[in-house]
Each structure stands twice: as structure tokens, then as C-alpha cells.
Design an enzyme around this catalytic site. Structure first.
Site, PDB file in Angstrom:
ATOM      1  N   ASP A   1      22.428 -44.633  -3.654  1.00 10.82           N
ATOM      2  CA  ASP A   1      21.353 -44.925  -4.612  1.00 10.82           C
ATOM      3  C   ASP A   1      21.920 -45.325  -5.970  1.00 10.82           C
ATOM      4  OD1 ASP A   1      18.510 -43.734  -3.421  1.00 10.82           O
ATOM      5  OD2 ASP A   1      20.260 -42.697  -2.629  1.00 10.82           O
TER       6      ASP A   1
ATOM      7  N   THR B   1      15.422 -43.021   1.325  1.00  8.61           N
ATOM      8  CA  THR B   1      16.702 -42.293   1.315  1.00  8.61           C
ATOM      9  C   THR B   1      16.758 -41.250   2.422  1.00  8.61           C
ATOM     10  OG1 THR B   1      16.865 -42.636  -1.075  1.00  8.61           O
ATOM     11  CG2 THR B   1      18.298 -40.966  -0.131  1.00  8.61           C
TER      12      THR B   1
END
Length: 447
Positions: free
Chosen positions: A119, A216
Site C-alpha cells: 500500500d 488489501t
């Protein structure tokens, strides 16, 4: 891996027949970049032009649409780079044994949602490459992550992993036709790149919207996820790019958990150089076309098959339609969507997919409906939808809120004024039936 700067590489905008895709509505052809721009004006929408200086340049001439060739070229290449970074980090997370790289690489935000090295790494990489490609000219970025964790006293080791991931990708940027930094970025440079993504959007001006790793939870589980990059100008989504590194080319595999897919791929590995999984999808508002190409990193060579045009499914009968919904129950009501599905006559089991891959499935014709009805208090963010919305629309689909209104990307970070939920469909008939079902059921719902 070779450079994208290959002279004379011919791209055909109409997909190769071997992929079984319908021909383009406006057939296009590759033209040398050296040809004067005026001479290309008569060519069709979605054309990919080739030259010696750049690997390709997008060219959309449909309906008086403005030329965003430079922006599209940069965005597609950057997302290709970001996919490479994500693949490497995901492989390290899933690697078995005592030397696995997953330890310490997954963290929890305040809302308990996971965040990983990928990320932060993708956000820093995209930020640096956008600034480099446009020489910092009016670059404004809205993105999901901040640097608070990395900048904390406990974040030094994590920051080191992020810096390593970023530099490992940026050094290969020339392979994608982009510039590398003259020297490795330091921790301060990476932090600054992440901080640069602090725009709050709004109704005026131009800004990029980035979700560095959408889904995620799917990413850390070895399943579906996406890298989403969009350009918004005066509140309108102009172009969108979706990187889907685990998206299988055979849609049947979407019904299986990615772990099983990985196992089967090891038992019967695909032929070398075959387009087996992983793609980047992209579209520009007003072009009337959307496209897909394989990942450079995964495909292993530059002399790829031609980009493949994608179009939504032609199915309009609910009995044959497939609908997608989020895997997570935290921000979506499965019971409400199940009731809607029954009321409109949907018979297939819902396809529960992590991330904006759901938008990709609609655009590619692998599903017909995506419904999301968030629970009270949840606010949709623009980075979770911008890229996917423009790709579905240009592929021939419809996306609105549950009241039938266009999604409003002009009011900041959130989709303010959203009426109940979000509905994306392959066609107007299915879309209308879902809207009517929502109207009939809403007052009795517990959302």
C-alpha cells in the site's frame, strides 16, 4: 525484461480474433508516432500509436473528446510498474517457511482494516513517477494512505521495507518507458512522496485519484486485489486505469479461491508467454471503448498480443445474469442484496470478489450486475470507484447510485449525496429492474 521503447511495434486496436472478442465499433490501426498529429485525426477512437521515443500513445478522437494521450500513456505505464511491486510483495507474504517475508509486513489501521508494505510502496512509487513524468507541473493526488505509521518511532523497520520495495521497482522504470531516479530514494524521499498525495479533491481543477491496493484483505490472503488510478478534471472522471494482477483470463476461475488457482497453476503451469492471468484495463471518457492488456512483468516479453478490447455482456435476462458483491460484510449488506436478487429473478449464486475487480468483471463481460449497499455510517471514498466507473461506462455499461443518479466525484474525498447504494450493470434493462426493486424494498430494509 525489455524496454517499452521499441520502434515500429504495431498495435491493432481491434482485438485479435483468437481471443474471441467482438470487433471494435470503430476499427483502428497503429501509426508511427513521427506522423504529424493532424494526419492522425481521421483515425478511430482508442488507437494506440507507436514510435521510437515512446512505446505507445493513446489517441481518442471520438465525439470531440479532448486528447489525453500523454496522461493515458503515463497512467497505464505507472500502473504496470505498480502491479510489479504488488506481485513481489504478495509473493513474499505467501512464501512458506521460516524465511517468509510476511512477518511484520501487514499492519492494522485504526479501523482495523489491513495495510501492507505494498500500500505504502505503490503510493510512493505512483507519486514519484507522476511527478517525474509531468515534471511536477500541477500534480495533485488524492490517495488512501498517510505516513503516520511509517513516521512514528516504531515504524523504522517497516519504513525500511517500504523504501526497499520502492527502489526495487523504480530501478526498472525504464523497462516500462518511464524515468528512474538518478539514485535510490531515501526514507525522507519516500515519506515526502507519500505525503504529496494529500489533495482533498473538489469541483475545480485537475487531480489524480489513487487506491494503491484496493482490496488489501484479498491481497494478504493471496486473492483478488486491484491498483486503481484515475484522472478527475472539474469533478468529472476523465480516464481510469485498473491493474488486476490476479485476474484470470478464464472467467470460471473467478469462482475459485486464489489459493486453489495457484495450486492448479503449479500442477499444470501455463505455457511460456501465454496470457494466463493478470491484466491492466483502461478507458477514457467519451471514447466509447475500453481496453485490456497483459502485465509486462507476468507476461515476460514485450512482443505481446495486441491489446484486447473489452465490452460488457449482452445478457439482459436476470435468470442468466451473474451479480457481484463485496466479500466483506462490514461495509455491505449481503442479506439485502440477496433479497433484491430474488425479487428481480437472479438465480446464479453471487460472485463475491475482493476489490474493484468487481468493476473489471462487469466491464469484461464476466458478470452483469454489481450491487453495494453500505451499512449506516459508512461513507464511500472516491478512490474505490473512480477508475472502475469510467471503464464500465466506456465498455458499454451503466453505473449510478441506487436512485439512478450519476456518482458525484466533485465533492471531495467522499461520494457525498450518495442515494442508498451503488449499482453497476451491463445494460439499461437490468439496471432499471434493480432500481425498481430497490425502491420497492428499501422502506422494509434494516440498512
Amino acid at each position: 525484461m525489455g524496454s517499452l521503447r521499441v520502434a515500429g511495434l504495431a498495435w491493432a486496436a481491434a482485438a485479435s480474433p483468437e481471443w474471441g472478442v467482438r470487433r471494435s465499433r470503430r476499427c483502428c490501426r497503429g501509426v508511427p508516432l513521427a506522423r504529424p498529429r493532424a494526419a492522425a485525426a481521421s483515425l478511430g477512437a482508442g488507437q494506440l500509436r507507436v514510435g521510437t521515443e515512446h512505446g505507445w500513445l493513446w489517441d481518442c478522437r471520438s465525439g470531440g473528446a479532448r486528447d489525453y494521450a500523454r496522461e493515458m500513456e503515463v497512467a497505464v505505464r505507472i500502473v504496470q510498474v505498480a502491479c510489479t511491486l504488488c506481485q513481489r510483495v504478495q509473493d513474499s507474504l505467501l512464501r512458506p517457511g521460516p524465511d517468509a517475508g510476511g512477518g511484520g509486513r501487514v499492519h492494522a489501521k485504526l479501523d482495523r482494516s489491513p495495510v501492507t508494505v505494498a500500500d505504502w510502496g505503490v503510493q510512493a512509487t505512483v507519486s514519484w513517477l507522476l511527478s517525474s513524468s509531468f515534471h511536477d507541473e500541477n500534480i495533485s493526488i488524492v490517495a488512501e494512505e498517510d505516513d503516520e505509521t511509517l513516521s512514528s518511532s516504531d515504524g523504522a523497520t517497516l519504513l525500511e521495507s517500504v523504501v526497499e520495495a520502492v527502489n526495487g521497482c523504480l530501478v526498472e522504470a525504464p523497462n516500462y518507458g518511464l524515468r528512474s531516479p538518478e539514485k535510490d530514494l531515501g526514507a525522507h524521499d519516500v515519506i515526502q512522496a507519500i505525503r504529496k498525495c494529500s489533495s482533498t479533491g473538489g469541483p475545480k481543477g485537475r487531480f489524480w485519484v489513487l487506491d494503491p491496493v484496493d482490496g488489501t484483505l484479498g491481497f494478504v490472503r493471496g486473492d483478488q486485489y486491484a491498483i486503481a488510478l484515475a484522472l478527475i478534471e472539474d469533478g468529472e472522471v476523465i480516464l481510469g486505469v485498473l491493474g488486476c494482477p490476479n485476474y484470470p483470463m478464464k472467467k470460471e476461475w473467478l469462482n475459485y479461491h486464489q489459493k486453489y488457482y495457484r495450486l492448479m497453476s503449479k500442477v499444470a503451469p501455463p505455457p511460456l508467454g501465454s496470457w494466463n492471468k493478470g491484466c491492466v484495463m483502461y478507458a477514457q471518457k467519451g471514447c466509447g471503448q475500453a481496453w485490456m492488456q497483459p502485465l509486462v512483468h507476468d507476461f515476460g516479453k514485450l512482443n505481446w498480443h495486441h491489446p484486447r478490447e473489452i465490452q460488457v455482456s449482452s445478457i439482459s435476462d436476470p435468470i442468466s445474469a451473474t451479480f457481484c458483491e463485496p466479500v466483506e460484510k462490514a461495509n455491505s449488506s449481503h442479506s439485502f442484496t440477496a433479497g433484491l436478487a430474488q425479487s428481480v429473478g437472479l438465480r446464479n449464486q453471487p460472485l463475491r470478489v475482493y476489490s474493484m475487480v468487481k468493476y473489471a468483471a462487469i466491464a469484461r463481460g464476466d458478470a452483469e450486475i454489481f450491487m453495494k449497499f453500505a451499512r449506516a455510517g459508512y461513507k464511500e471514498k472516491i478512490w474505490d470507484h473512480a477508475a472502475g466507473v469510467v471503464i464500465i461506462k466506456e465498455a458499454g455499461g451503466v453505473v449510478t447510485d441506487a436512485g439512478g443518479h450519476p456518482l458525484d466525484f466533485s465533492r471531495g474525498v467522499y461520494l457525498e449525496g450518495l442515494d442508498r447504494g451503488i449499482i453497476a450493470c451491463s445494460g439499461a434493462l437490468l439496471h432499471r429492474r434493480i432500481l425498481d426493486a430497490v425502491d420497492a424494498s428499501w422502506n422494509s430494509s434494516t440498512l
